[in-house]
Design an enzyme around this catalytic site. Structure first.
Site, PDB file in Angstrom:
ATOM      1  N   HIS A   1     -11.285 -67.752  26.746  1.00 37.17           N
ATOM      2  CA  HIS A   1     -10.252 -66.905  27.360  1.00 37.17           C
ATOM      3  C   HIS A   1      -8.835 -67.414  27.114  1.00 37.17           C
ATOM      4  CE1 HIS A   1      -9.131 -63.933  30.635  1.00 37.17           C
ATOM      5  NE2 HIS A   1     -10.117 -63.319  29.991  1.00 37.17           N
TER       6      HIS A   1
ATOM      7  N   HIS B   1     -14.241 -55.571  22.388  1.00 39.72           N
ATOM      8  CA  HIS B   1     -13.923 -55.934  23.768  1.00 39.72           C
ATOM      9  C   HIS B   1     -13.985 -54.682  24.634  1.00 39.72           C
ATOM     10  CE1 HIS B   1     -10.763 -56.943  26.919  1.00 39.72           C
ATOM     11  NE2 HIS B   1     -11.484 -58.036  26.951  1.00 39.72           N
TER      12      HIS B   1
END
Length: 381
Positions: free
Chosen positions: A185, A284
């Site tokens: 992340h 995503h």
């Protein structure tokens, strides 16, 4: 056929939906949103509507070019996400007008089902082994987890080993016949990523996502040569020009988001560019049902598709979940961990308009978490 109205709906938990109506009673839906900046994208959609009202919705490519380029100032997450949602809705209209699913308009299907993965563990991952085992029991063949909470630029051996032990626990829980994705992340510096990646190699992650922040993408090539783990990036890249700088320079998996990277039209082009470099696609999608439905239309049409993210039950979906806004949840259910190709027209889902309008009266003000290190300085979420 002409576009007669464009309406946006701010719906919980953190989404923005777009409805485009035409004078022939064909309605298209899109999901233009930046998580935590939904109202900003909503304003951008309203500005772009000045051009679109009265136009032919089937001139999708021409509209994409005009919306993306005619404002002189180009790019960035807000504009590209506004264009993305509009693009999804126009493809939805085109499919419904033709009586065909969007993937048929993109050249026809190349697969009958699309592999999905499930999220476990939350932003500060905990109980990951138990949650991973539960997702395998539910039929999924792959899970994704955050590797860590916040990390300092060069964190302690103890924090480093926490990440490794967490990944090891999930691998033990799911066995060797299931896949594990580790998402850093952007919380790791390049130095921390260089330390972590070799330590994770024995657990054979399917890929490691956002090993470094997108502004440090130039470091991905060096990281890729330092590890056998496939590297992935792309949720914070918004065009084929952004991806040009990482595809062919170390990544194995591209992760554009169909609600951020210019919609179906642009993600299809990114996939084609990725294919020329032997890079696969794992789009995503931690968002709502429209974004996921659009992603799946691409999954059925692009040859270098690898796996699809989905957010049913994800930790962000507090109070409302993806299936709440559908008349029929069947297209977004995943028996055996796969989405089955649908022949339903457009994006393949039917939005419950009454529920959308009802929940839009409630709205939301979701914001990204703000994290700080123990010394009080800003920490990457």
């Amino acid at each position: 056929m002409k576009i007669v109205s464009m309406d946006t709906f701010l719906v919980p938990p953190r989404w923005l939906f777009l409805r485009i109506r035409t004078d022939e009673d064909v309605t298209g839906w899109g999901e233009p949103v930046v998580e935590g900046r939904a109202e900003t994208v909503r304003a951008a959609v309203a500005e772009l509507a000045d051009y679109l009202i009265g136009e032919d919705p089937l001139r999708i490519e021409d509209h994409w070019q005009v919306l993306s380029k005619s404002g002189f100032y180009r790019g960035g997450p807000v504009l590209s996400s506004a264009v993305a949602g509009i693009d999804q809705a126009l493809w939805d209209i085109a499919g419904k007008a033709a009586g065909l699913p969007v993937h048929q308009l993109l050249g026809g299907p190349v697969r009958e089902k699309a592999r999905m993965y499930a999220w476990i563990g939350g932003d500060r991952p905990a109980e990951v082994a138990e949650l991973a085992a539960a997702q395998v029991e539910a039929g999924f063949t792959a899970v994704k987890m955050n590797g860590s909470a916040e990390l300092t630029a060069i964190d302690t051996p103890a924090r480093t080993l926490e990440v490794v032990q967490r990944v090891a626990a999930v691998r033990e829980a799911i066995g060797e016949h299931h896949d594990l994705v580790v998402d850093l992340h952007g919380r790791a510096s390049t130095a921390m990523a260089r330390r972590l990646l070799p330590l994770l190699e024995p657990y054979l992650p399917m890929f490691v996502e956002e090993a470094v922040l997108p502004e440090h993408s130039r470091n991905l090539a060096a990281l890729a040569t330092s590890t056998s783990i496939p590297l992935a990036t792309g949720e914070r890249l918004f065009s084929r020009w952004d991806f040009r700088d990482v595809i062919g320079h170390g990544i194995a998996v591209a992760q554009p988001d169909v609600s951020h990277a210019g919609g179906i039209s642009e993600v299809r082009r990114i996939a084609a560019m990725a294919e020329t470099y032997d890079v696969t696609m794992a789009p995503h999608c931690p968002l709502g049902p429209i974004s996921l439905a659009a992603s799946l239309q691409l999954a059925f049409a692009i040859p270098n598709f690898l796996i699809q993210e989905q957010s049913v039950g994800i930790h962000y979906n507090q109070g409302n979940d993806i299936l709440d806004y559908l008349v029929d949840p069947a297209p977004l259910t995943f028996p055996g961990g796969y989405a089955t190709r649908t022949s339903r027209p457009g994006l393949g889902i039917e939005i419950d308009e009454a529920e959308v309008e009802r929940m839009a009266r409630q709205g939301h003000r979701w914001r990204s978490p703000l994290w700080r290190h123990t010394d009080g300085s800003f920490a990457e979420w």
